[in-house]
Design a protein around this motif. Structure first.
Motif, mmCIF file in Angstrom:
data_model
loop_
_atom_site.group_PDB
_atom_site.id
_atom_site.type_symbol
_atom_site.label_atom_id
_atom_site.label_comp_id
_atom_site.label_asym_id
_atom_site.label_seq_id
_atom_site.Cartn_x
_atom_site.Cartn_y
_atom_site.Cartn_z
ATOM 1 N N UNK A 1 0.841 -1.184 0.000
ATOM 2 C CA UNK A 1 0.000 0.000 0.000
ATOM 3 C C UNK A 1 0.882 1.242 0.000
ATOM 4 N N UNK A 2 0.464 2.238 -0.753
ATOM 5 C CA UNK A 2 1.222 3.481 -0.841
ATOM 6 C C UNK A 2 1.103 4.262 0.453
ATOM 7 N N UNK A 3 2.023 5.200 0.647
ATOM 8 C CA UNK A 3 1.942 6.084 1.809
ATOM 9 C C UNK A 3 0.674 6.916 1.726
ATOM 10 N N UNK A 4 0.171 7.296 2.883
ATOM 11 C CA UNK A 4 -1.047 8.099 2.954
ATOM 12 C C UNK A 4 -0.822 9.341 3.799
ATOM 13 N N UNK A 5 -1.626 10.344 3.513
ATOM 14 C CA UNK A 5 -1.701 11.562 4.295
ATOM 15 C C UNK A 5 -3.085 11.541 4.940
ATOM 16 N N UNK A 6 -3.142 11.834 6.229
ATOM 17 C CA UNK A 6 -4.404 11.746 6.968
ATOM 18 C C UNK A 6 -4.934 13.128 7.302
ATOM 19 N N UNK A 7 -6.228 13.328 7.047
ATOM 20 C CA UNK A 7 -6.913 14.577 7.358
ATOM 21 C C UNK A 7 -7.994 14.285 8.385
ATOM 22 N N UNK A 8 -8.157 15.173 9.365
ATOM 23 C CA UNK A 8 -9.189 14.994 10.373
ATOM 24 C C UNK A 8 -9.730 16.330 10.843
ATOM 25 N N UNK A 9 -10.748 16.261 11.682
ATOM 26 C CA UNK A 9 -11.400 17.455 12.226
ATOM 27 C C UNK A 9 -11.074 17.564 13.715
ATOM 28 N N UNK A 10 -10.610 18.732 14.119
ATOM 29 C CA UNK A 10 -10.356 19.001 15.533
ATOM 30 C C UNK A 10 -11.613 19.647 16.105
ATOM 31 N N UNK A 11 -12.247 18.975 17.036
ATOM 32 C CA UNK A 11 -13.505 19.474 17.594
ATOM 33 C C UNK A 11 -13.304 20.720 18.455
ATOM 34 N N UNK A 12 -12.194 20.776 19.177
ATOM 35 C CA UNK A 12 -11.933 21.917 20.048
ATOM 36 C C UNK A 12 -10.443 22.246 19.976
ATOM 37 N N UNK A 13 -10.118 23.281 19.247
ATOM 38 C CA UNK A 13 -8.704 23.638 19.037
ATOM 39 C C UNK A 13 -8.122 24.256 20.312
ATOM 40 N N UNK A 14 -6.926 23.838 20.649
ATOM 41 C CA UNK A 14 -6.199 24.391 21.790
ATOM 42 C C UNK A 14 -5.116 25.308 21.222
ATOM 43 N N UNK A 15 -5.233 26.624 21.410
ATOM 44 C CA UNK A 15 -4.289 27.554 20.788
ATOM 45 C C UNK A 15 -2.841 27.397 21.247
ATOM 46 N N UNK A 16 -2.614 26.708 22.351
ATOM 47 C CA UNK A 16 -1.249 26.551 22.860
ATOM 48 C C UNK A 16 -0.667 25.157 22.616
ATOM 49 N N UNK A 17 -1.483 24.247 22.112
ATOM 50 C CA UNK A 17 -1.047 22.862 21.945
ATOM 51 C C UNK A 17 -0.184 22.687 20.700
ATOM 52 N N UNK A 18 0.841 21.845 20.827
ATOM 53 C CA UNK A 18 1.643 21.416 19.684
ATOM 54 C C UNK A 18 1.073 20.074 19.236
ATOM 55 N N UNK A 19 0.371 20.077 18.122
ATOM 56 C CA UNK A 19 -0.316 18.884 17.633
ATOM 57 C C UNK A 19 0.632 17.864 17.000
ATOM 58 N N UNK A 20 1.904 18.192 16.915
ATOM 59 C CA UNK A 20 2.864 17.228 16.370
ATOM 60 C C UNK A 20 3.415 16.300 17.449
ATOM 61 N N UNK A 21 3.146 16.610 18.707
ATOM 62 C CA UNK A 21 3.654 15.786 19.806
ATOM 63 C C UNK A 21 2.735 14.578 20.002
ATOM 64 N N UNK A 22 3.189 13.444 19.491
ATOM 65 C CA UNK A 22 2.414 12.206 19.536
ATOM 66 C C UNK A 22 3.300 11.132 20.147
ATOM 67 N N UNK A 23 2.752 10.429 21.132
ATOM 68 C CA UNK A 23 3.516 9.425 21.867
ATOM 69 C C UNK A 23 3.411 8.043 21.228
ATOM 70 N N UNK A 24 3.868 7.915 20.019
ATOM 71 C CA UNK A 24 3.954 6.612 19.380
ATOM 72 C C UNK A 24 2.712 6.179 18.620
ATOM 73 N N UNK A 25 2.796 4.982 18.023
ATOM 74 C CA UNK A 25 1.732 4.481 17.148
ATOM 75 C C UNK A 25 0.372 4.311 17.830
#
Length: 123
Positions: free
Chosen positions: A1-25
């Protein structure tokens, strides 16, 4: 399967949050569900990227203004920018039989109607 880009909806945006900080799979799987993500072929998104260069966006957090889609990172789109993304994708979606692209248009419609931010997780 080819690589994918994922799009989603943020229900409540946090103006101070770094959304790239993800703790693993496992954390990413939870976010994928939470944001009701749609996976789109990287080949399709790669074709769109040049056309998004004028679309206002943010890198990782609302503190980092940007334009377009960050192919390899996390991009956030304000609801007004989602309208522009929909227009760009819509030009191609009419010719596509790919149900995922149609799901992306639906995701954009929901975000626009609910005035929500869209998140894009690059490859």
């Amino acid at each position: 399967m080819a690589d994918c880009v994922d799009f989603g909806i943020i229900q409540s945006i946090d103006p101070k949050k770094d959304y790239s900080l993800i703790d693993g799979p496992e954390d990413y799987k939870k976010l994928y569900i939470q944001y009701q993500c749609v996976s789109i072929s990287d080949d399709f998104v790669n074709e769109l990227i040049p056309f998004t260069a004028d679309v206002p966006s943010y890198l990782c957090s609302l503190q980092n203004g940007f334009r377009g889609i960050d192919h390899y990172g996390v991009t956030l789109f304000h609801p007004q920018s989602v309208k522009k993304l929909k227009e760009i994708v819509g030009k191609y979606a009419d010719n596509m039989t790919d149900s995922d692209v149609k799901k992306l248009i639906t995701l954009f419609d929901i975000a626009i109607n609910q005035k929500k931010f869209v998140i894009c997780f690059g490859i």
